[in-house]
Design an enzyme around this catalytic site. Structure first.
Site: not given
Ligand code: C2G
Length: 483
Positions: A12, A102, A133, A239, A250, A274, A276, A393, A395
């Site tokens: 990347w 990330k 991406t 993403d 991956r 890797v 992640e 009130k 009203k």
């Protein structure tokens, strides 16, 4: 033309470096001399054969040389971010740092930006660059989009400008934590989608995993004061789609192997890079626990990866959980909770409250509400219920409570509408809603000064003299008689 250093020559990092070479002076650094030698010799990357390395890309193992520009891009895997920044610390002063990694750091539960600030100090200009991406596709200049997130929008825009004229269209955001949370946790959902794929489940299951997976990530993010738009944007759903549906991913590939019966460690070995999502799992579990948020899919992945649970069994358990609704709390509740979290995080959200009947809503009311909102960032409007108006009130309203509430909620500067059921509730409201400022028209001048003892500002704003609900009723009555 800017001078850009890219730390990390992984797939990347090198893909981003390549597209920046078109308009900028780019130097790529790697801690692995053999990686640099390979790229120099073959003008491609050992794990990204599609990429053609431009002649003007500088390659070095000298960290100081790579940090000499105005921008430093961190392209190392998340587990090396802390050590890499510590190594580069002496060469970093007021450059803009851009993080590509990330992940979430175990124990500290820091996102990448929080790690970098932990090492370099809070004032660092930091951008999280994250979105849908795949390096493989960017390496072939396929049209792509990504988010440049920074709490200083100008800095986010500077990074956005770096990519003008490349295949990468950049959108800005200010919600760094939200963007980073998406980037880290979507890898776990991609593992789940891969496991489902490995079990030969189809698109229905994958769509369920993506949709409910996004809901988990969003719930966790909102509990941490992130913006809901972030999760519905490129860094979130964007993403997630690209990672949970593609063999380029991956995490998806590793999940597929595990679904097919490989042990996690065997699957990681076969992927050869890797994964992640696996690194992010323990931290995600701790983060959800700390924020008391349910994450059933992430939890299920954790059971399979770290506790040897059978994938098929785990899917059945997920499918037979308690029945749920898709309806989450109302947006105004979430906005309100976010404002409380942001205020507790010291971002200074100022909250204003005002009370009224607001019958036959007219421009006198609107003038009051607009000025009240201008005194802070969040306006709570407390509307008298029908019973309160009648018994207290003396009203009768033309519009009932629900109608008056709905009208007020449609006003763009009103953030939350709640019922007024007693004269005495003001002190409790101020506590419940963490109010900073109490506002009323000056026909109430002096009546609520006692609230100052609760630590709030009490402000009486001039009424709009020529209009009132009573006036409207009388005029209409006159017209009717006259007519
Ligand atoms: N207001 C105004 N100008 C007007 C009419 C009203 O600024 N021409 C303001 C009032 O001063 C009040 C708010 O708009 O701050 C709501 O007005 P009402 O609906 O008349 O509220 P009221 O019946 O006064 O009830 O506990 C407080 C009461 O609920 C206030």
């Amino acid at each position: 033309m800017s001078k850009v250093g890219v730390l990390g020559a992984g797939t990347w990092g090198i893909a981003v470096a390549r597209i920046l070479c078109a308009h900028h002076d780019v130097t790529v650094w790697s801690a692995l001399p053999e990686e640099i030698d390979y790229i120099k010799k073959h003008h491609t990357h050992p794990k990204l054969k599609e990429i053609i390395i431009p002649d003007n890309m500088k390659l070095t193992t000298n960290l100081e040389e790579a940090c000499a520009g105005e921008y430093i891009i961190l392209g190392v895997p998340s587990v090396f971010v802390r050590s890499t920044v510590e190594k580069a610390k002496d060469y970093i002063n007021d450059q803009i740092l851009i993080d590509l990694a990330k992940g979430i750091e175990l124990d500290s539960l820091y996102t990448m930006s929080e790690i970098i600030k932990d090492v370099l100090g809070k004032s660092t200009k930091l951008v999280a660059l994250s979105g849908p991406t795949h390096a493989e596709e960017v390496a072939r200049d396929m049209p792509s989009t990504i988010v440049s997130a920074c709490n200083n929008l100008e800095v986010a825009e500077k990074v956005q400008n770096l990519f003008v004229g490349t295949c990468m269209r950049v959108y800005t955001n200010i919600d760094v934590i939200g963007v980073e949370l998406c980037g880290a946790l979507k890898n776990i959902i991609a593992l789940a989608a891969g496991i489902s794929n490995g079990l030969n489940f189809g698109d229905n299951t994958r769509a369920a995993i993506i949709t409910r997976g996004l809901s988990e990530i969003t719930r966790l993010g909102l509990s941490m004061g992130c913006l809901e738009q972030t999760f519905n944007g490129l860094a979130g759903i964007g993403d997630l789609i690209v990672t949970a549906t593609s063999t380029h991913s991956r995490n998806f590939t590793c999940g597929t192997l595990i679904g097919q019966g490989y042990k996690p460690e065997e699957a990681i070995k076969k992927v050869g890079m890797v994964v992640e999502g696996i690194n992010a799992l323990p931290a995600a579990m701790q983060l959800a626990k700390r924020n008391n948020v349910e994450i059933p899919i992430i939890n299920a992945v954790n059971e399979v990866i770290n506790h040897g649970a059978d994938p098929k069994e785990t899917v059945n358990t997920l499918m037979n959980r308690d029945r749920k609704t898709e309806l989450t709390r109302s947006i105004s509740d979430i906005n309100y909770e976010n404002s409380i979290i942001r205020s507790k995080r010291g971002l200074g959200m100022k909250r204003v409250i005002t009370y009224g009947t607001f019958d036959l809503l007219h421009y006198g009311h609107i003038n009051l509400l607009k000025r009240a909102k201008a005194l802070g960032d969040y306006l709570v409007v407390v509307v008298s219920t029908d019973e309160f108006v009648e018994h207290e009130k003396h009203k009768k309203c033309y519009f009932n409570y629900e109608q008056r509430k709905g009208l007020l909620e449609s006003i763009r500067f009103v953030d939350l509408v709640i019922p007024e059921e007693s004269w005495e509730q003001k002190i409790q409201d101020i506590k419940d809603y963490h109010i900073d400022t109490f506002v009323m028209g000056d026909d109430w001048k002096g009546k609520f000064d006692y609230l100052r003892d609760e630590g709030v500002e009490v402000i009486y704003l001039p009424r709009t003299p020529e209009i009132s609900t009573t006036q409207i009723k009388e005029d209409l009555h006159k017209d009717k008689k006259g007519g």
